[in-house]
Design an enzyme around this catalytic site. Structure first.
Site, PDB file in Angstrom:
ATOM      1  N   SER A  71       0.844  -1.200   0.000  1.00 36.52           N
ATOM      2  CA  SER A  71       0.000   0.000   0.000  1.00 36.52           C
ATOM      3  C   SER A  71       0.876   1.245   0.000  1.00 36.52           C
ATOM      4  O   SER A  71       2.091   1.178   0.215  1.00 36.52           O
ATOM      5  CB  SER A  71      -0.920   0.018   1.225  1.00 36.52           C
ATOM      6  OG  SER A  71      -0.194   0.388   2.388  1.00 36.52           O
ATOM      7  N   SER A  93       0.773   3.835   2.122  1.00 37.52           N
ATOM      8  CA  SER A  93       0.692   4.600   3.368  1.00 37.52           C
ATOM      9  C   SER A  93       2.034   5.150   3.833  1.00 37.52           C
ATOM     10  O   SER A  93       2.076   6.045   4.671  1.00 37.52           O
ATOM     11  CB  SER A  93       0.082   3.742   4.479  1.00 37.52           C
ATOM     12  OG  SER A  93       0.963   2.702   4.851  1.00 37.52           O
ATOM     13  N   LYS A 148       4.783   1.022   9.753  1.00 37.15           N
ATOM     14  CA  LYS A 148       4.586   2.458   9.992  1.00 37.15           C
ATOM     15  C   LYS A 148       5.829   3.000  10.693  1.00 37.15           C
ATOM     16  O   LYS A 148       6.769   2.273  11.001  1.00 37.15           O
ATOM     17  CB  LYS A 148       3.358   2.713  10.887  1.00 37.15           C
ATOM     18  CG  LYS A 148       2.064   2.089  10.417  1.00 37.15           C
ATOM     19  CD  LYS A 148       1.501   2.749   9.169  1.00 37.15           C
ATOM     20  CE  LYS A 148       0.190   2.066   8.737  1.00 37.15           C
ATOM     21  NZ  LYS A 148      -0.320   2.610   7.465  1.00 37.15           N
ATOM     22  N   SER A 179      -3.269   7.025   5.404  1.00 40.76           N
ATOM     23  CA  SER A 179      -2.645   6.010   6.245  1.00 40.76           C
ATOM     24  C   SER A 179      -3.573   5.626   7.388  1.00 40.76           C
ATOM     25  O   SER A 179      -3.997   6.485   8.172  1.00 40.76           O
ATOM     26  CB  SER A 179      -1.312   6.523   6.814  1.00 40.76           C
ATOM     27  OG  SER A 179      -0.761   5.594   7.725  1.00 40.76           O
TER      28      SER A 179
END
Length: 258
Positions: A43, A45, A106, A202
């Protein structure tokens, strides 16, 4: 040389080859389980730090070992062994607290005991605004999962510098986005506050992810070893190998994750 001698020599050669293959596989398994595990980025994010189609190695040594460090997450022990605390600014892989079968990646921005808040798109830690400086524009072609529709998206890119001096790039797509203003979050002991660098796109601790337990950390992202433009209009046409040299992002190979 007799036929029997030839047969014995051939058999011995195959045996030695098999031993080498088995040893190589055993070494690779040990490295994967205890030291470095490969992950891919599905993804956007973490744009522009990490792009869809990046493949990277994650160091399991960085934070020690929990049950999530091992395949199938066996419940052999609780907590962490040989544990080390993550630092503010680390890009970390962790198991999603709501579904511990799913890996997320993250950036660590909040440590245990911190207060974290977004105000007008600016990150605040313990009541102090984090330094944010405009850098440039980041243009990216983004497609739906089936490449039926693509569009060119231009983000504003900023350099964010945390209180410990760690700097990295963050993207802002629109002012006053859904996550640009939040309540004050108080990070509990034994937990961390995680955010994606693509701030308007995100799912992280500001919303559904919540605080991430120390035990759920898998490791720290270290280096990109492969990257393919899978999210671009003509990205990585696997069925046509002759196009691969043009679909691979050669400049991202062996980039350190910062």
């Amino acid at each position: 040389m007799s036929l029997e001698t030839n047969s014995k020599a051939a058999g011995s050669s195959w045996t030695e080859t098999a031993k080498i293959v088995i040893q190589a596989l055993a070494i690779a398994m040990v490295v994967r389980v205890f030291f470095y595990q490969p992950f891919n980025i599905p993804s956007g994010s973490m744009k522009s730090t990490l792009l869809i189609g990046d493949y990277l190695f994650v160091s399991k040594l960085s934070y020690g070992y929990s049950r999530f460090s091992f395949p199938f997450s066996p419940n052999l022990f609780s907590g962490r062994i040989f544990g080390a605390e993550p630092e503010r600014g680390d890009v970390a892989v962790f198991r999603l607290p709501q579904d511990e079968s799913i890996d997320y990646i993250k950036r660590v921005v909040g440590l245990p005991g911190d207060t974290v808040q977004m105000t007008d798109g600016v990150l605040h830690i313990n009541g102090e605004a984090v330094k944010l400086e405009y850098k440039d524009e980041f243009a990216n072609v983004e497609c739906d999962p089936y490449f039926r529709h693509c569009r060119r998206v231009v983000y504003k890119r900023f350099t964010e510098t945390l209180p410990n001096g760690v700097s990295y790039s963050v993207l802002d797509l629109e002012p006053n986005g859904d996550y640009d203003n939040t309540d004050i979050f108080k990070v509990p002991e034994g937990h961390y506050f995680m955010m994606g660098d693509n701030r308007d796109n995100s799912s992280d601790s500001r919303a559904s992810v919540g605080f991430v337990p120390y035990e759920n950390l898998v490791g720290r992202a270290e280096i990109i070893f492969f990257s393919a433009a899978v999210d671009e209009p003509d990205g990585m046409r696997w069925v046509s190998p002759w196009t691969w040299p043009f679909d691979i992002r050669w400049t991202r190979f062996f980039n350190l994750v910062r």
